[in-house]
Design a protein around this motif. Sequence first.
Motif, PDB file in Angstrom:
ATOM      1  N   PRO A  18      10.224   4.467 -24.071  1.00 55.38           N
ATOM      2  CA  PRO A  18      10.669   3.510 -23.047  1.00 55.38           C
ATOM      3  C   PRO A  18      10.031   2.141 -23.230  1.00 55.38           C
ATOM      4  O   PRO A  18       8.950   2.003 -23.808  1.00 55.38           O
ATOM      5  N   THR A  19      10.693   1.144 -22.715  1.00 54.83           N
ATOM      6  CA  THR A  19      10.202  -0.234 -22.770  1.00 54.83           C
ATOM      7  C   THR A  19       9.716  -0.636 -21.386  1.00 54.83           C
ATOM      8  O   THR A  19      10.469  -0.521 -20.411  1.00 54.83           O
ATOM      9  N   PRO A  20       8.480  -1.120 -21.256  1.00 53.41           N
ATOM     10  CA  PRO A  20       7.986  -1.495 -19.924  1.00 53.41           C
ATOM     11  C   PRO A  20       8.632  -2.779 -19.425  1.00 53.41           C
ATOM     12  O   PRO A  20       8.917  -3.689 -20.202  1.00 53.41           O
ATOM     13  N   ASN A  21       8.884  -2.808 -18.095  1.00 51.29           N
ATOM     14  CA  ASN A  21       9.346  -4.063 -17.504  1.00 51.29           C
ATOM     15  C   ASN A  21       8.134  -4.970 -17.265  1.00 51.29           C
ATOM     16  O   ASN A  21       7.003  -4.578 -17.581  1.00 51.29           O
ATOM     17  N   PRO A  22       8.307  -6.184 -16.740  1.00 47.69           N
ATOM     18  CA  PRO A  22       7.168  -7.112 -16.643  1.00 47.69           C
ATOM     19  C   PRO A  22       5.966  -6.584 -15.852  1.00 47.69           C
ATOM     20  O   PRO A  22       4.833  -6.985 -16.115  1.00 47.69           O
ATOM     21  N   GLU A  65       1.284  -0.810 -24.569  1.00 50.51           N
ATOM     22  CA  GLU A  65       1.977  -2.101 -24.429  1.00 50.51           C
ATOM     23  C   GLU A  65       1.932  -2.478 -22.955  1.00 50.51           C
ATOM     24  O   GLU A  65       1.965  -1.610 -22.079  1.00 50.51           O
ATOM     25  N   VAL A  66       1.836  -3.760 -22.667  1.00 51.04           N
ATOM     26  CA  VAL A  66       1.812  -4.213 -21.277  1.00 51.04           C
ATOM     27  C   VAL A  66       2.942  -5.198 -21.035  1.00 51.04           C
ATOM     28  O   VAL A  66       3.317  -5.983 -21.922  1.00 51.04           O
ATOM     29  N   GLY A  67       3.519  -5.144 -19.826  1.00 48.09           N
ATOM     30  CA  GLY A  67       4.527  -6.114 -19.436  1.00 48.09           C
ATOM     31  C   GLY A  67       3.920  -7.495 -19.272  1.00 48.09           C
ATOM     32  O   GLY A  67       2.708  -7.655 -19.078  1.00 48.09           O
ATOM     33  N   GLU A  68       4.755  -8.511 -19.295  1.00 49.09           N
ATOM     34  CA  GLU A  68       4.263  -9.893 -19.339  1.00 49.09           C
ATOM     35  C   GLU A  68       3.537 -10.320 -18.061  1.00 49.09           C
ATOM     36  O   GLU A  68       2.779 -11.291 -18.073  1.00 49.09           O
ATOM     37  N   GLN A  69       3.736  -9.590 -16.955  1.00 55.29           N
ATOM     38  CA  GLN A  69       3.052  -9.952 -15.711  1.00 55.29           C
ATOM     39  C   GLN A  69       1.847  -9.052 -15.408  1.00 55.29           C
ATOM     40  O   GLN A  69       1.195  -9.213 -14.371  1.00 55.29           O
ATOM     41  N   VAL A  70       1.530  -8.144 -16.291  1.00 55.81           N
ATOM     42  CA  VAL A  70       0.408  -7.226 -16.070  1.00 55.81           C
ATOM     43  C   VAL A  70      -0.908  -7.972 -16.243  1.00 55.81           C
ATOM     44  O   VAL A  70      -1.098  -8.698 -17.223  1.00 55.81           O
ATOM     45  N   ALA A 122       4.752   3.139 -16.387  1.00 52.83           N
ATOM     46  CA  ALA A 122       4.326   3.192 -14.989  1.00 52.83           C
ATOM     47  C   ALA A 122       4.013   1.796 -14.513  1.00 52.83           C
ATOM     48  O   ALA A 122       3.625   0.919 -15.303  1.00 52.83           O
ATOM     49  N   GLU A 123       4.175   1.556 -13.216  1.00 46.73           N
ATOM     50  CA  GLU A 123       3.821   0.262 -12.650  1.00 46.73           C
ATOM     51  C   GLU A 123       2.306   0.084 -12.720  1.00 46.73           C
ATOM     52  O   GLU A 123       1.540   0.988 -12.371  1.00 46.73           O
TER      53      GLU A 123
END
Length: 327
Positions: A18-22, A65-70, A122-123
């Motif tokens: 899966p690809t993480p969202n922001p 991997e981390v989303g751009e807002q993490v 996960a968020e």
Amino acid sequence: MILDTPGKPLRVANLPIPTPNPQQVLIRVRACGICRTDLHIVDGELTQPKLPLVPGHQIVGIIEEVGEQVQQFKVGDRVGVPWLGHTCHHCRYCLSGKENLCDYAQFTGYQIDGGYAEYTVAEESFCFPLPDDYPDLQAAPLLCAGLIGYRAYRMTGDAQKLGFYGFGAAAHILIQLARYQGREVYAFTRKGDIKGQEFARTLGAVWAGSSEELPPEPLDAAIIFAPIGALVPAALRAVTKGGVVVCAGIHMSDIPSFPYHILWEERVVRSVANLTRLDGEEFLALAPQVPIHTEVNLFPLNEANDALDALRSGKINGAAVLVVAHD
């Protein structure tokens, strides 16, 4: 491992990573605890899963991997992912510190794909950093058996004599906290479960017996971990005046009618629903102080059905954990 149809075994499936969202992190799963709630989902007793579904909500893994807002985590951090996976942040429950009751909550391994997999997302705000004291396998059961068990335990107040009905993953963790705090635990198991009763005694239970028995002394409070409604009147008969009976599971069979006199004298019956992130932060800080040791029974990921069967039939002492190997 995928659930397509409740009541049917899980199947092995090849899915894309899966690809993480922001706001999400991608996690390389190392271990995932098996919870009785997983059984309720797989067996169709909890009726609102997304399908197909990857179950599992006691996830331990490494962020890939981390989303751009993490902001809280970075690649390489080890995290745990619990049952509560999303809330709205604006309903009256979220705004009053009761996010466990959020009207729009989503749950890991139920409405959100979980940890019976090599990778999951996960968020960020619903992941926990894990104490360094705990290896992956021992950390996994802390994330539900520990966290929701701890919330139920807190509902007993300052009770000194505690009854645990159902001595499984949660009870074997909470008895260690109770002993650390100087409380007495009375363990109740299925009739004839001599092995389970002996396990409870080795962890410090002052008495262990069948749930059909009364304890040798009245209890100040009882926690029902087993999903059996008939244990509610049994526990009410066991607690003293002003005693509390806490139903800790997300699902329970119907509670039979019972005479008012076993509830009278200000006895209380209450449920516990889900968890808050504050519960997680408190418990994960407390666990190393005790220190809590989790007894784990290991299964490879592709034997998830065997692990669920073992839990269903009462063959697990302590907790069952899936070991996720990566090529």
